[in-house]
Design a protein around this motif. Structure first.
Motif, PDB file in Angstrom:
ATOM      1  N   ILE A 167      -1.596  11.785   7.623  1.00 35.53           N
ATOM      2  CA  ILE A 167      -2.803  11.591   6.803  1.00 35.53           C
ATOM      3  C   ILE A 167      -2.479  10.935   5.445  1.00 35.53           C
ATOM      4  CG2 ILE A 167      -2.786  13.969   5.915  1.00 35.53           C
ATOM      5  CD1 ILE A 167      -6.024  12.218   6.806  1.00 35.53           C
ATOM      6  N   ASP A 168      -1.351  11.338   4.829  1.00 40.61           N
ATOM      7  CA  ASP A 168      -1.018  10.786   3.509  1.00 40.61           C
ATOM      8  C   ASP A 168      -0.694   9.297   3.599  1.00 40.61           C
ATOM      9  OD1 ASP A 168      -1.387  13.217   2.304  1.00 40.61           O
ATOM     10  OD2 ASP A 168       0.671  13.860   2.701  1.00 40.61           O
ATOM     11  N   ILE A 169       0.017   8.920   4.676  1.00 44.00           N
ATOM     12  CA  ILE A 169       0.353   7.493   4.849  1.00 44.00           C
ATOM     13  C   ILE A 169      -0.920   6.696   5.134  1.00 44.00           C
ATOM     14  CG2 ILE A 169       1.618   5.827   6.305  1.00 44.00           C
ATOM     15  CD1 ILE A 169       3.782   7.960   6.672  1.00 44.00           C
ATOM     16  N   LEU A 170      -1.808   7.271   5.975  1.00 39.31           N
ATOM     17  CA  LEU A 170      -3.058   6.577   6.298  1.00 39.31           C
ATOM     18  C   LEU A 170      -3.895   6.369   5.038  1.00 39.31           C
ATOM     19  CD1 LEU A 170      -4.163   8.291   9.639  1.00 39.31           C
ATOM     20  CD2 LEU A 170      -3.358   5.953   9.343  1.00 39.31           C
ATOM     21  N   LEU A 171      -3.973   7.416   4.203  1.00 36.40           N
ATOM     22  CA  LEU A 171      -4.761   7.331   2.973  1.00 36.40           C
ATOM     23  C   LEU A 171      -4.168   6.271   2.039  1.00 36.40           C
ATOM     24  CD1 LEU A 171      -7.030   8.384   1.169  1.00 36.40           C
ATOM     25  CD2 LEU A 171      -5.497  10.167   0.358  1.00 36.40           C
ATOM     26  N   HIS A 172      -2.874   6.266   1.932  1.00 32.07           N
ATOM     27  CA  HIS A 172      -2.189   5.284   1.080  1.00 32.07           C
ATOM     28  C   HIS A 172      -2.473   3.862   1.584  1.00 32.07           C
ATOM     29  CE1 HIS A 172       1.454   2.913  -0.041  1.00 32.07           C
ATOM     30  NE2 HIS A 172       1.077   3.344  -1.217  1.00 32.07           N
ATOM     31  N   ASP A 173      -2.381   3.643   2.912  1.00 29.02           N
ATOM     32  CA  ASP A 173      -2.633   2.315   3.496  1.00 29.02           C
ATOM     33  C   ASP A 173      -4.074   1.867   3.242  1.00 29.02           C
ATOM     34  OD1 ASP A 173      -0.097   2.143   4.418  1.00 29.02           O
ATOM     35  OD2 ASP A 173      -0.563   2.522   6.537  1.00 29.02           O
ATOM     36  N   ILE A 174      -5.006   2.814   3.391  1.00 26.01           N
ATOM     37  CA  ILE A 174      -6.427   2.489   3.189  1.00 26.01           C
ATOM     38  C   ILE A 174      -6.671   2.096   1.735  1.00 26.01           C
ATOM     39  CG2 ILE A 174      -8.673   3.666   2.936  1.00 26.01           C
ATOM     40  CD1 ILE A 174      -8.252   4.817   5.721  1.00 26.01           C
ATOM     41  N   GLN A 175      -6.071   2.837   0.808  1.00 29.59           N
ATOM     42  CA  GLN A 175      -6.259   2.539  -0.618  1.00 29.59           C
ATOM     43  C   GLN A 175      -5.654   1.182  -0.978  1.00 29.59           C
ATOM     44  OE1 GLN A 175      -4.633   6.234  -1.973  1.00 29.59           O
ATOM     45  NE2 GLN A 175      -6.635   7.078  -2.498  1.00 29.59           N
TER      46      GLN A 175
END
Ligand code: DC
Length: 227
Positions: A167-175
């Motif tokens: 989830i943290d990597i996905l959130l970082h990629d989205i941002q």
């Protein structure tokens, strides 16, 4: 006066659910559907296959101009091969976002996108549908959701496909993607002044679909009353 083909433009950030909502609205109205992000992803996939550097703007634009693609029976073809799943890979999305910042690439895809506008109507989703590709769209929607909710939705999607994700990597990629798509100099992602805001953070897909349909019907009725 000739009646214009109605267009509904749905723009918004990555993983906002705009593709799902746009497809459902198109189905409800019997309209055609354009997934403009798929075009940028197809350029990215072709560039990867040909080993072209993400910085080679001229070659990337040439690829965009000469793409041999087809959208048929819910599948996407590149050079006669089905690539529907391949273009959804995270890496393809990242490269698509990088090359989408090049004006020559965007220009090479402009006419191709406008050709999707066929009777009885079109629902188009992307980043610049309302601002650049279909500025005369009957209805413009800016569909968004918080980055956290988008990351959670993406995680659920990946898990359903049996793909492991963090989830943290996905959130970082989205941002990071939001930042790149919003800050580029050509056709950046932003809410147009004539676009209606649809924040889906606490909406279901069906609620979002019905909100778009209700706005469209309202405009249609008003137009009918004037003619
Ligand atoms: O909607 P998507 O995630 O499939 O799009 C992939 C990338 O393509 C996105 O990060 C930015 C770019 N894109 C764009 O610049 N303009 C569009 N109309 C659609 C997508």
């Amino acid at each position: 006066m000739m009646k214009q083909i109605p267009v509904i433009a749905i723009d918004g950030p990555s993983a906002s659910g705009k593709g799902t909502v746009a497809q459902l609205v198109a189905k409800s109205l019997g309209f055609h559907y354009l997934d403009s992000g798929a075009l940028y992803r197809l350029v990215a996939l072709k560039a990867t296959q040909l080993n072209i550097a993400s910085t080679d703007q001229i070659l990337l634009a040439t690829i965009a101009k000469n793409l041999n693609i087809e959208f048929k029976n819910q599948e996407i073809y590149l050079d006669d091969c089905i690539v529907t799943q391949d273009i959804r890979a995270e890496q393809c999305g990242i490269l698509a976002s990088q090359l989408a910042a090049y004006p020559q690439v965007r220009e090479a895809l402009t006419e191709r996108q406008r050709k999707f506008c066929q009777p009885p109507g079109l629902v188009a989703d992307g980043r610049d549908m309302g601002s650049t590709i279909f500025p005369h769209a009957l209805l413009k929607v800016f569909l968004t959701a918080s980055a956290e909710i988008r990351a959670q939705r993406r995680l659920k999607q990946l898990m359903e496909k049996g793909i492991d994700a963090n989830i943290d990597i996905l959130l970082h990629d989205i941002q990071k993607r939001d930042e790149r798509d919003s800050n580029r100099s050509v056709a950046p992602l932003k809410q147009e002044i004539d676009a209606r805001l649809l924040d889906t953070t606490s909406l279901t897909i069906s609620e979002a679909q019905h909100q778009v349909l209700s706005w469209y019907n309202e405009i249609e009725q008003k137009n009918r009353a004037w003619t």
